[in-house]
Scaffold this motif. Structure first.
Motif, mmCIF file in Angstrom:
data_model
loop_
_atom_site.group_PDB
_atom_site.id
_atom_site.type_symbol
_atom_site.label_atom_id
_atom_site.label_comp_id
_atom_site.label_asym_id
_atom_site.label_seq_id
_atom_site.Cartn_x
_atom_site.Cartn_y
_atom_site.Cartn_z
ATOM 1 N N HIS A 129 0.884 -1.216 -0.019
ATOM 2 C CA HIS A 129 0.058 -0.047 -0.156
ATOM 3 C C HIS A 129 0.685 1.272 0.167
ATOM 4 O O HIS A 129 1.523 1.421 1.174
ATOM 5 C CB HIS A 129 -0.725 -0.055 1.089
ATOM 6 C CG HIS A 129 -1.978 -1.264 1.097
ATOM 7 N ND1 HIS A 129 -3.396 -0.921 0.553
ATOM 8 C CD2 HIS A 129 -1.706 -2.522 1.586
ATOM 9 C CE1 HIS A 129 -3.909 -2.204 0.670
ATOM 10 N NE2 HIS A 129 -2.915 -2.968 1.512
ATOM 11 N N CYS A 168 -8.445 -5.180 5.737
ATOM 12 C CA CYS A 168 -9.093 -4.474 4.690
ATOM 13 C C CYS A 168 -8.764 -5.604 3.457
ATOM 14 O O CYS A 168 -9.758 -5.697 2.458
ATOM 15 C CB CYS A 168 -8.255 -3.104 4.381
ATOM 16 S SG CYS A 168 -8.555 -1.967 5.222
ATOM 17 N N ASP A 227 -11.138 -1.103 0.279
ATOM 18 C CA ASP A 227 -9.844 -0.031 -0.422
ATOM 19 C C ASP A 227 -9.553 0.703 1.050
ATOM 20 O O ASP A 227 -10.286 1.520 1.456
ATOM 21 C CB ASP A 227 -10.409 0.789 -1.369
ATOM 22 C CG ASP A 227 -9.425 1.534 -1.903
ATOM 23 O OD1 ASP A 227 -8.246 1.757 -1.240
ATOM 24 O OD2 ASP A 227 -9.716 2.515 -2.686
#
Length: 359
Positions: free
Chosen positions: A17, A51, A57
């Motif tokens: 991420h 998540c 998202d």
């Protein structure tokens, strides 16, 4: 190798991420303590893994998604029990731990707000909002439970001391200093030889080792001083080099600085041997501050001794036993009782009542 790279290798989900890695890089560049960065990394990694499992998202997550994470934390298996009935049921993560896990998530969304990637923070925080009912106080996502710190009773403390007497000199002096100076675990394990002033029996607690970056100088007792002198003579047989005060004596890490985890294992061993399972590395700090309160120290003096920036923190550590409170109540009631009796005795006798008898 940068600190951020090390963290993303430890928790690969952070590297998947981009915004999470950027956020960690900012905090690292700001010079936050390594343990703080490590805790934030772990907390955010756990959230990002949730998540991914739920197909969320994280950048676009809303409050409903955050509550899914909170529910997962509250139902996570815990060593105290397998079933969860409530956040504070004694099973699952404790309320304070859940609060800690939410801190990095909230800060992450604060970062996204500053970067213009979001318009609101789904975690939020309890804060004052003018115009709202109940005094304008908006509740946080998870209710905060404030408990009195646990301290051992007299018989429990004697059992702990009985076991501690069998420990090596290093562990005994560490336990004595932890209580005498109300030291946190990291403050204790980070002490260096030049932090000790035997002439004045004081310790310098360096700012970089404290929780709130406040340096302080604290005293220790004459008894602890004798124990410390014995340990320093023993330490010279392990290493004559100046530096960390407490050294490992294991074959694998001989003469290396004692780690936080090694000290935690020592305290846990004492807790199990004494059958006082709630005894931890922070118990001695709780007990010391409570004893100072029992001796009549002023709140601000205790806060300075403990290294607290605000007295609100000190109040959470001061735990007066029910016996102490009962004695205070009894003394107060005795005074009130004496006052009431005195007032009755001083009531003026009505005129014409002297010498008379009722019929």
């Amino acid at each position: 190798m940068s600190a951020t790279t090390v963290l993303t290798e430890k928790w690969p989900v952070l590297g998947r991420h981009e915004q999470a890695a950027a956020w960690l890089s900012v905090w690292t560049d700001l010079g936050r303590a390594p343990r703080t960065i490590d805790a934030y990394s772990r907390g955010l990694a756990e959230y990002l893994l949730m998540c991914e499992r739920e197909g969320i998202d994280p950048v676009a997550a809303n409050r409903a998604h955050i509550t899914v994470y909170v529910r997962e934390l509250a139902s996570r298996p815990h060593y105290r029990g397998a079933n969860v009935f409530s956040i504070d049921s004694g099973a699952g993560l404790a309320n304070a731990t859940i609060q800690q896990r939410l801190v990095p998530v909230r800060l992450f969304y604060d970062f996204l707000l500053e970067e213009g990637l979001r318009e609101s923070n789904p975690v939020g925080r309890g804060r004052y909002t003018p115009g709202r009912r109940a005094g304008g106080q908006q509740r946080g996502l998870v209710p905060r439970l404030t408990k009195l710190p646990w301290i051992p009773g007299e018989h429990e403390w004697l059992r702990i001391l009985e076991v501690a007497r069998q420990e090596p000199i290093r562990n005994r002096v560490m336990l004595a200093l932890a209580y005498d100076a109300a030291l946190r675990r990291e403050e204790l394990c980070s002490l260096r030889t030049d932090d000790v002033d035997p002439a004045h029996r004081t310790l310098r607690i360096r700012a970089e080792t404290t929780k709130n970056r406040l340096e302080r100088v604290v005293p220790y007792s004459a008894s602890t001083g004798v124990l410390l002198s014995t340990y320093l003579a023993h330490r010279a047989t392990v290493s004559r080099a100046r530096g960390p005060l407490f050294l490992s004596e294991s074959r694998r890490n001989y003469a290396q600085p004692l780690s936080l985890w090694t000290w935690s294992k020592v305290v846990r061993r004492i807790a199990l041997a004494s059958d006082v399972l709630r005894f931890s590395t922070h118990t001695t700090r709780h007990l010391c501050l409570t004893d100072l309160a029992r001796m009549g120290w002023e709140l601000h003096a205790i806060a300075t001794f403990a290294g607290h920036r605000h007295t609100d923190s000190t109040l959470q550590y001061i735990h007066l036993s029910g016996r102490d409170l009962a004695e205070k109540l009894k003394a107060g009631m005795d005074h009130i009782h004496s006052w009431r009796v005195q007032m009755i005795a001083e009531v003026d006798v009505p005129k014409g009542a002297k010498g008379g008898t009722s019929r």
